[in-house]
Design a protein around this motif. Structure first.
Motif, mmCIF file in Angstrom:
data_model
loop_
_atom_site.group_PDB
_atom_site.id
_atom_site.type_symbol
_atom_site.label_atom_id
_atom_site.label_comp_id
_atom_site.label_asym_id
_atom_site.label_seq_id
_atom_site.Cartn_x
_atom_site.Cartn_y
_atom_site.Cartn_z
ATOM 1 N N ASN A 37 0.798 -1.302 0.149
ATOM 2 C CA ASN A 37 -0.152 -0.137 0.180
ATOM 3 C C ASN A 37 0.801 1.209 0.098
ATOM 4 O O ASN A 37 0.521 2.264 0.534
ATOM 5 N N LEU A 38 1.953 1.267 -0.682
ATOM 6 C CA LEU A 38 2.887 2.364 -0.848
ATOM 7 C C LEU A 38 2.394 3.287 -1.848
ATOM 8 O O LEU A 38 1.943 2.766 -3.002
ATOM 9 N N LEU A 173 2.480 13.987 -0.169
ATOM 10 C CA LEU A 173 1.457 14.416 0.807
ATOM 11 C C LEU A 173 -0.008 14.220 0.691
ATOM 12 O O LEU A 173 -0.637 14.076 1.606
ATOM 13 N N SER A 174 -0.487 14.434 -0.393
ATOM 14 C CA SER A 174 -1.948 14.540 -0.509
ATOM 15 C C SER A 174 -2.744 13.330 -0.446
ATOM 16 O O SER A 174 -3.796 12.949 -0.149
ATOM 17 N N SER A 175 -1.780 12.211 -0.238
ATOM 18 C CA SER A 175 -2.394 10.583 -0.088
ATOM 19 C C SER A 175 -2.969 10.744 1.402
ATOM 20 O O SER A 175 -3.868 9.835 1.567
ATOM 21 N N MET A 176 -2.535 11.603 2.360
ATOM 22 C CA MET A 176 -3.153 11.485 3.730
ATOM 23 C C MET A 176 -4.472 12.053 3.778
ATOM 24 O O MET A 176 -5.190 11.957 4.609
ATOM 25 N N TYR A 199 7.570 7.062 3.738
ATOM 26 C CA TYR A 199 7.864 5.884 2.879
ATOM 27 C C TYR A 199 7.981 6.691 1.419
ATOM 28 O O TYR A 199 8.832 6.267 0.482
ATOM 29 N N GLY A 200 6.719 7.107 1.011
ATOM 30 C CA GLY A 200 6.640 7.675 -0.406
ATOM 31 C C GLY A 200 7.693 8.685 -0.679
ATOM 32 O O GLY A 200 7.948 8.946 -1.899
ATOM 33 N N LEU A 201 8.073 9.471 0.402
ATOM 34 C CA LEU A 201 8.879 10.572 0.108
ATOM 35 C C LEU A 201 10.551 9.953 -0.084
ATOM 36 O O LEU A 201 11.244 10.245 -0.894
#
Length: 319
Positions: A37-38, A173-176, A199-201
């Motif tokens: 789920n990354l 950041l928008s994933s949050m 982790y995405g960063l």
């Protein structure tokens, strides 16, 4: 006819590299990123966010979002870019739908889930970054922010990896802000989503560095100086077969006090082995000097891209 065959083979080779790069890119997502789920950057990151929230396969949203960006790239970068990128986007979209279900669950479990999200982030970032770099270096693109990077790179000397990195931070950041569900249908809690964003960063940092590393290696040039009594045959072979320019320098051996001709060639590092084979075949006793150069600008190599200064030519010179 030889020129036509050479053109056809070059085109086929470029598409083979694009396909290989896209497969590496998609496998990075299918094996290491999606099972954890990354999220990542670019259109693939947006598609992943949509997939985790709605269950819509990544390939569909990936294709739809890219169409708009593709129109801009097609207009600015030309039909050659557009043709290869249409192929790349369609191929990647199909693979993003086909490959994930085909990968056995035990493979994803052993290679990805059981090894932790950090390791998967690094491996997935390297695979996707190398895939993007391979595609870009052959005139294609995986779409999204890669298209924007190519457009900007046409006019400015800006690192494509860093540019992609800057644009992708907002997407990560928008994933949050959106809900995320696992494959079993469980809602991912906010603390875990925050960790996923971190982790995405890391992912886009690794991916961006991999893009730069691949592109700098594929575009690196070398300067070759060849000393040979059969300089005419060597020069003709380089010009006719490799399609590279050759400069003949008149020289004199101070020890022998004999005049000689020296061949000076600028070529891509990737073509160096081919050049050395030509020289060895024609003159096994030839003496060569090979050195890496910082940059080569002109026909057949890179283009000088500078921002025009205010005040005209005089202002440019004063800088």
């Amino acid at each position: 006819m030889p020129a036509l065959k050479n053109t056809i083979w070059t085109t086929i080779k470029e598409y083979l590299f694009i396909v290989t790069g896209l497969l590496a890119y998609v496998l990075g997502w299918a094996i290491f990123l999606i099972p954890n789920n990354l999220v990542g950057g670019g259109v693939s990151g947006l598609s992943a966010i949509i997939y985790y929230a709605t269950g819509i396969q990544m390939g569909y949203s990936y294709l739809v979002i890219n169409v708009i960006l593709l129109l801009a790239g097609f207009k600015i970068l030309g039909t050659g870019f557009g043709g290869k990128t249409i192929f790349a986007i369609v191929f990647a979209s199909v693979m993003l739908n086909i490959l994930p279900p085909l990968i056995p669950e035990y493979i994803s479990q052993e290679l990805a889930v059981s090894n932790g999200k950090m390791l998967c982030t690094i491996i997935g970032g390297v695979l996707s970054g190398v895939g993007i770099g391979m595609s870009i270096s052959n005139g294609g693109s995986t779409g999204g922010t890669d298209i924007i990077a190519l457009i900007v790179g046409k006019f400015r000397n800006i690192s494509p990896g860093r540019l992609i990195l800057a644009m992708d931070v907002v997407i990560i950041l928008s994933s949050m802000l959106f809900p995320s569900y696992t494959a079993s249908g469980e809602l991912v809690p906010f603390p875990e989503k925050l960790a996923t964003a971190v982790y995405g960063l890391i992912l886009i940092t690794v991916s961006g560095y991999s893009v730069d590393l691949y592109l700098s290696g594929s575009k690196q040039s070398v300067q070759v100086i060849i000393f040979s009594s059969r300089y005419k045959e060597i020069a003709d072979a380089i010009v006719e077969d490799m399609k590279r320019g050759v400069t003949i320098i008149h020289a004199e051996g101070w020890y022998t006090k004999k005049e000689s001709q020296v061949i000076l060639v600028m070529t891509r590092k990737t073509d160096l082995n081919l050049l050395l084979r030509y020289v060895k075949t024609i003159d096994p006793d030839a003496f060569l000097s090979v050195s890496t150069v910082m940059g080569v600008f002109g026909k057949g190599f890179d283009t000088i891209k500078v921002k025009p200064a205010k005040g005209g030519r005089k202002a440019d010179l004063m800088k």
